[in-house]
Design a protein around this motif. Structure first.
Motif, mmCIF file in Angstrom:
data_model
loop_
_atom_site.group_PDB
_atom_site.id
_atom_site.type_symbol
_atom_site.label_atom_id
_atom_site.label_comp_id
_atom_site.label_asym_id
_atom_site.label_seq_id
_atom_site.Cartn_x
_atom_site.Cartn_y
_atom_site.Cartn_z
ATOM 1 N N ARG A 238 -6.412 -7.917 -3.340
ATOM 2 C CA ARG A 238 -5.281 -7.011 -3.191
ATOM 3 C C ARG A 238 -5.032 -6.717 -1.710
ATOM 4 O O ARG A 238 -3.916 -6.754 -1.243
ATOM 5 C CB ARG A 238 -5.536 -5.713 -3.966
ATOM 6 N N ALA A 239 -6.079 -6.433 -0.975
ATOM 7 C CA ALA A 239 -5.927 -6.091 0.447
ATOM 8 C C ALA A 239 -5.364 -7.273 1.234
ATOM 9 O O ALA A 239 -4.549 -7.101 2.125
ATOM 10 C CB ALA A 239 -7.275 -5.648 1.032
ATOM 11 N N PRO B 296 0.829 -1.204 0.000
ATOM 12 C CA PRO B 296 0.000 0.000 0.000
ATOM 13 C C PRO B 296 0.863 1.253 0.000
ATOM 14 O O PRO B 296 1.781 1.379 0.807
ATOM 15 C CB PRO B 296 -0.830 -0.105 1.273
ATOM 16 N N THR B 297 0.558 2.173 -0.917
ATOM 17 C CA THR B 297 1.364 3.377 -1.084
ATOM 18 C C THR B 297 0.471 4.590 -1.267
ATOM 19 O O THR B 297 -0.438 4.583 -2.097
ATOM 20 C CB THR B 297 2.285 3.229 -2.317
ATOM 21 N N GLY B 298 0.743 5.635 -0.492
ATOM 22 C CA GLY B 298 0.034 6.895 -0.611
ATOM 23 C C GLY B 298 1.028 8.019 -0.829
ATOM 24 O O GLY B 298 2.231 7.794 -0.974
ATOM 25 N N VAL C 239 -6.472 4.666 -0.982
ATOM 26 C CA VAL C 239 -7.862 4.234 -0.913
ATOM 27 C C VAL C 239 -8.543 4.487 -2.253
ATOM 28 O O VAL C 239 -8.061 5.275 -3.079
ATOM 29 C CB VAL C 239 -8.628 4.965 0.221
ATOM 30 N N VAL C 240 -9.675 3.815 -2.451
ATOM 31 C CA VAL C 240 -10.466 3.983 -3.675
ATOM 32 C C VAL C 240 -10.794 5.457 -3.851
ATOM 33 O O VAL C 240 -11.154 6.147 -2.903
ATOM 34 C CB VAL C 240 -11.759 3.137 -3.598
ATOM 35 N N GLY C 241 -10.624 5.939 -5.054
ATOM 36 C CA GLY C 241 -10.887 7.342 -5.361
ATOM 37 C C GLY C 241 -9.626 8.178 -5.396
ATOM 38 O O GLY C 241 -9.628 9.269 -5.950
ATOM 39 N N ILE C 242 -8.560 7.672 -4.797
ATOM 40 C CA ILE C 242 -7.281 8.380 -4.832
ATOM 41 C C ILE C 242 -6.285 7.614 -5.687
ATOM 42 O O ILE C 242 -5.711 8.162 -6.617
ATOM 43 C CB ILE C 242 -6.727 8.631 -3.414
ATOM 44 N N VAL C 243 -6.082 6.348 -5.367
ATOM 45 C CA VAL C 243 -5.198 5.503 -6.181
ATOM 46 C C VAL C 243 -6.080 4.567 -7.010
ATOM 47 O O VAL C 243 -7.272 4.407 -6.723
ATOM 48 C CB VAL C 243 -4.209 4.695 -5.304
ATOM 49 N N PRO C 244 -5.523 3.931 -8.048
ATOM 50 C CA PRO C 244 -6.326 2.966 -8.813
ATOM 51 C C PRO C 244 -6.931 1.911 -7.880
ATOM 52 O O PRO C 244 -6.286 1.449 -6.946
ATOM 53 C CB PRO C 244 -5.304 2.344 -9.776
ATOM 54 N N ASP C 245 -8.179 1.542 -8.135
ATOM 55 C CA ASP C 245 -8.924 0.655 -7.247
ATOM 56 C C ASP C 245 -8.182 -0.621 -6.891
ATOM 57 O O ASP C 245 -8.234 -1.077 -5.741
ATOM 58 C CB ASP C 245 -10.280 0.299 -7.858
ATOM 59 N N THR C 246 -7.482 -1.230 -7.837
ATOM 60 C CA THR C 246 -6.797 -2.496 -7.554
ATOM 61 C C THR C 246 -5.602 -2.316 -6.624
ATOM 62 O O THR C 246 -5.059 -3.304 -6.132
ATOM 63 C CB THR C 246 -6.332 -3.192 -8.851
ATOM 64 N N TYR C 247 -5.188 -1.077 -6.369
ATOM 65 C CA TYR C 247 -4.061 -0.797 -5.466
ATOM 66 C C TYR C 247 -4.515 -0.123 -4.175
ATOM 67 O O TYR C 247 -3.690 0.265 -3.362
ATOM 68 C CB TYR C 247 -3.002 0.045 -6.182
ATOM 69 N N ALA C 248 -5.818 -0.006 -4.011
ATOM 70 C CA ALA C 248 -6.377 0.623 -2.815
ATOM 71 C C ALA C 248 -6.572 -0.416 -1.717
ATOM 72 O O ALA C 248 -6.972 -1.547 -1.984
ATOM 73 C CB ALA C 248 -7.716 1.277 -3.156
ATOM 74 N N ASP D 141 -8.803 -0.463 0.413
ATOM 75 C CA ASP D 141 -10.226 -0.733 0.572
ATOM 76 C C ASP D 141 -10.856 -1.156 -0.755
ATOM 77 O O ASP D 141 -12.062 -1.151 -0.905
ATOM 78 C CB ASP D 141 -10.949 0.479 1.153
ATOM 79 N N GLY D 142 -10.020 -1.537 -1.713
ATOM 80 C CA GLY D 142 -10.492 -1.958 -3.037
ATOM 81 C C GLY D 142 -10.769 -3.436 -3.072
ATOM 82 O O GLY D 142 -11.347 -4.013 -2.149
#
Length: 134
Positions: free
Chosen positions: A130-131, A95-97, A114-123, A125-126
């Motif tokens: 992945r999680a 996980p990277t922000g 998180v979803v809406g900031i990074v691509p969904d598959t890397y979020a 909470d996606g």
């Protein structure tokens, strides 16, 4: 209103998350290069998340460098916030922000993975796969 103003508005409780994220994506950020041999982007770990350090201008970057005891100028990459989260984050393991202006206690902002900031598959909470892999 620029990114620093959007951050200030959010921190004051009068901002709008959609406008903040839109401005983040449109803003050219300065990301210092790591001092190691890998030539990657400077980042740190906190709470199980890798945070890529990004700055809104050279003065904010200089405050961070000074706080870290830098004795020379740092090389940096100028990159759009959108490209940072859409193209760079997917290349990083785990996980990277993005942490913006982290040396400025009252003007910093975190853009978590998180979803809406990074691509969904890397979020985080996606997608469940992945999680769990992280």
């Amino acid at each position: 209103m620029g990114l620093t103003e959007q951050i200030a508005a959010m921190r004051a409780g009068s901002g709008h998350s959609g406008r903040l994220l839109g401005e983040f994506r449109r803003t050219t950020l300065l990301v210092p290069l790591s001092e190691g041999d890998d030539g990657g982007l400077m980042s740190g770990w906190q709470g199980g998340v890798r945070w890529i350090y990004a700055f809104t201008d050279e003065k904010a970057l200089a405050r961070f460098a000074q706080a870290r005891g830098a004795v020379r100028e740092w090389e940096y990459l100028a990159i759009l916030g959108a490209r940072l989260v859409d193209a760079v984050v997917p290349t990083v393991d785990g996980p990277t922000g993005v942490a913006v202006d982290v040396a400025d206690e009252d003007a910093s902002m975190l853009f978590p993975p998180v979803v809406g900031i990074v691509p969904d598959t890397y979020a985080v909470d996606g997608e469940p796969d992945r999680a769990e892999a992280v």
